[in-house]
Design a protein around this motif. Structure first.
Motif, PDB file in Angstrom:
ATOM      1  N   GLN A   1       0.809  -1.216   0.000  1.00 16.10           N
ATOM      2  CA  GLN A   1       0.000   0.000   0.000  1.00 16.10           C
ATOM      3  C   GLN A   1       0.848   1.273   0.000  1.00 16.10           C
ATOM      4  N   HIS A   2       2.171   1.110  -0.043  1.00 17.37           N
ATOM      5  CA  HIS A   2       3.107   2.239  -0.128  1.00 17.37           C
ATOM      6  C   HIS A   2       3.026   3.145   1.098  1.00 17.37           C
ATOM      7  N   ARG A   3       2.717   2.577   2.258  1.00 13.57           N
ATOM      8  CA  ARG A   3       2.562   3.397   3.456  1.00 13.57           C
ATOM      9  C   ARG A   3       3.863   3.444   4.233  1.00 13.57           C
ATOM     10  N   PRO A   4       4.439   4.647   4.417  1.00 10.54           N
ATOM     11  CA  PRO A   4       5.701   4.763   5.153  1.00 10.54           C
ATOM     12  C   PRO A   4       5.517   4.532   6.649  1.00 10.54           C
ATOM     13  N   ARG A   5       6.614   4.173   7.302  1.00  9.68           N
ATOM     14  CA  ARG A   5       6.595   3.939   8.739  1.00  9.68           C
ATOM     15  C   ARG A   5       7.792   4.639   9.374  1.00  9.68           C
ATOM     16  N   LEU A   6       7.540   5.364  10.432  1.00  6.37           N
ATOM     17  CA  LEU A   6       8.600   6.065  11.143  1.00  6.37           C
ATOM     18  C   LEU A   6       9.652   5.072  11.622  1.00  6.37           C
ATOM     19  N   GLY A   7      10.925   5.417  11.396  1.00  9.30           N
ATOM     20  CA  GLY A   7      12.015   4.554  11.808  1.00  9.30           C
ATOM     21  C   GLY A   7      12.364   3.492  10.797  1.00  9.30           C
ATOM     22  N   PHE A   8      11.514   3.299   9.807  1.00  9.69           N
ATOM     23  CA  PHE A   8      11.778   2.367   8.720  1.00  9.69           C
ATOM     24  C   PHE A   8      12.049   3.168   7.443  1.00  9.69           C
ATOM     25  N   GLU A   9      11.052   3.919   7.000  1.00  7.97           N
ATOM     26  CA  GLU A   9      11.245   4.780   5.826  1.00  7.97           C
ATOM     27  C   GLU A   9      11.864   6.125   6.180  1.00  7.97           C
ATOM     28  N   THR A  10      12.111   6.396   7.445  1.00  5.19           N
ATOM     29  CA  THR A  10      12.690   7.678   7.847  1.00  5.19           C
ATOM     30  C   THR A  10      14.084   7.487   8.434  1.00  5.19           C
ATOM     31  N   ASP A  11      14.898   8.513   8.297  1.00  6.53           N
ATOM     32  CA  ASP A  11      16.147   8.622   9.034  1.00  6.53           C
ATOM     33  C   ASP A  11      16.198  10.014   9.656  1.00  6.53           C
ATOM     34  N   HIS A  12      17.357  10.420  10.137  1.00  2.01           N
ATOM     35  CA  HIS A  12      17.446  11.668  10.896  1.00  2.01           C
ATOM     36  C   HIS A  12      17.198  12.916  10.054  1.00  2.01           C
ATOM     37  N   ARG A  13      17.182  12.787   8.719  1.00  4.97           N
ATOM     38  CA  ARG A  13      17.001  13.972   7.878  1.00  4.97           C
ATOM     39  C   ARG A  13      15.780  13.893   6.965  1.00  4.97           C
ATOM     40  N   THR A  14      14.894  12.955   7.197  1.00  5.46           N
ATOM     41  CA  THR A  14      13.719  12.805   6.343  1.00  5.46           C
ATOM     42  C   THR A  14      12.739  13.953   6.545  1.00  5.46           C
ATOM     43  N   ILE A  15      12.232  14.497   5.450  1.00  3.40           N
ATOM     44  CA  ILE A  15      11.172  15.492   5.503  1.00  3.40           C
ATOM     45  C   ILE A  15       9.898  14.879   4.903  1.00  3.40           C
TER      46      ILE A  15
END
Length: 321
Positions: free
Chosen positions: A194-208
């Motif tokens: 479903q292309h749903r992002p998840r904090l800590g998985f699809e994000t790093d310290h600089r993700t906007i």
């Protein structure tokens, strides 16, 4: 916090940040098909639960979150982020207001930092913030499920299913009535599909937020100030995010999935080519085979042949370049 449902037959514990619940119950693809067909439930009792009560709860949260919540209707689900001063994602909240209380579930282990931040921003607002993780467990019912919801349980209903804020003491008895239990790997496979992002998985310290497609679903562009809004507005009005989320179809002949963090390169540049992104989540899907979400540089051509380490990958656009 270890779920009592790990004692169910076939339960295999999840690892890492998802430790404490079952990764699967012995048949990953059967469990995926059950979810896709609207049956079963997923134990998400390892997730953090935070509540906000008080007369000013919605107007106060409106000042802190990326989402427009000052007039949030009772029972309507929404998503929201908390950003740093530079616009980087720090928290992701999955919210619903029951008329007297805002309930949110968040990534495992993040509730302490979230509550501490919210407490620091109370000032003279009439609100009370509480970590309710010890009292309430999150249970997910897939879209199409006809399972009954116990009376009095707060429900967060979305296009992907219903999240129940179930009293933790009732988790075992609920499981007995509402099976079959489905493991987290099945839930994650559908999330990736479903292309749903998840904090800590699809994000790093600089993700906007723009990089992950969270504009609109978790970020409202016509609301008042919040921390990090300047970055959101500048990227929205004047530029493009440096990276973009993509969906990858992976070579099905490979035995192993490329794990999160695997470097992505252009296939034409060979194994010593420049890194143009990395895998964020990889799964085996019951219909699509091995697939993944990844972050790549915005200017990577849409028709470029990619490799994740040595695994060939074809990209599908999630966030437009």
């Amino acid at each position: 916090m270890k779920s009592p449902l790990l004692s169910l037959p076939g339960a295999v514990p999840a690892e890492g940040v998802d430790e404490g619940v079952a990764a699967h119950y012995g048949d990953l693809f059967r469990e995926q098909r059950a979810l896709a067909e609207g049956t079963g439930f997923v134990d998400l009792s390892h997730r953090g639960v935070v509540s906000v009560t008080g007369e000013d709860r919605l107007s106060w949260l409106h000042l802190l979150l990326t989402q427009h919540v000052s007039d949030l209707p009772t029972g309507q689900a929404t998503e929201a982020l908390i950003l740093s001063a530079h616009g980087h994602i720090e928290h992701a909240l999955y919210l619903v207001d029951d008329g007297t209380t805002v309930w949110a579930h968040v990534e495992p282990g993040t509730q302490g930092a979230l509550v501490a931040y919210l407490e620091s921003m109370k000032f003279f607002n009439r609100v009370e913030v509480a970590d309710r993780t010890d009292e309430f467990a999150v249970v997910h019912l897939p879209a199409g499920s006809i399972a009954e919801v116990p009376e009095g349980v707060v429900v967060r209903e979305t296009p992907y299913g219903r999240d129940l804020f179930l009293p933790r003491a009732d988790l075992e008895s609920y499981a007995e009535k509402s099976g079959p239990a489905v493991g987290l790997l099945a839930y994650e496979a559908l999330r990736v599909e479903q292309h749903r992002p998840r904090l800590g998985f699809e994000t790093d310290h600089r993700t906007i937020p723009h990089e992950l497609g969270w504009i609109g679903t978790a970020v409202h562009l016509q609301k008042g100030c919040y921390r990090g809004q300047e970055t959101v507005a500048r990227v929205q009005n004047l530029g493009k995010p440096p990276r973009r989320l993509v969906f990858l179809h992976l070579d099905g002949s490979e035995v192993h999935l490329p794990p999160a963090g695997t470097d992505i390169r252009l296939a034409d540049e060979g194994p010593d080519g420049r890194k143009i992104g990395f895998v964020t989540t990889s799964v085996r899907h019951h219909e699509l085979g091995p697939v993944a979400l990844a972050l790549v540089k915005r200017n990577v051509p849409l028709d470029a042949r990619l490799v994740a380490d040595t695994t060939a990958a074809a990209q599908e656009v999630v966030v437009e370049p």
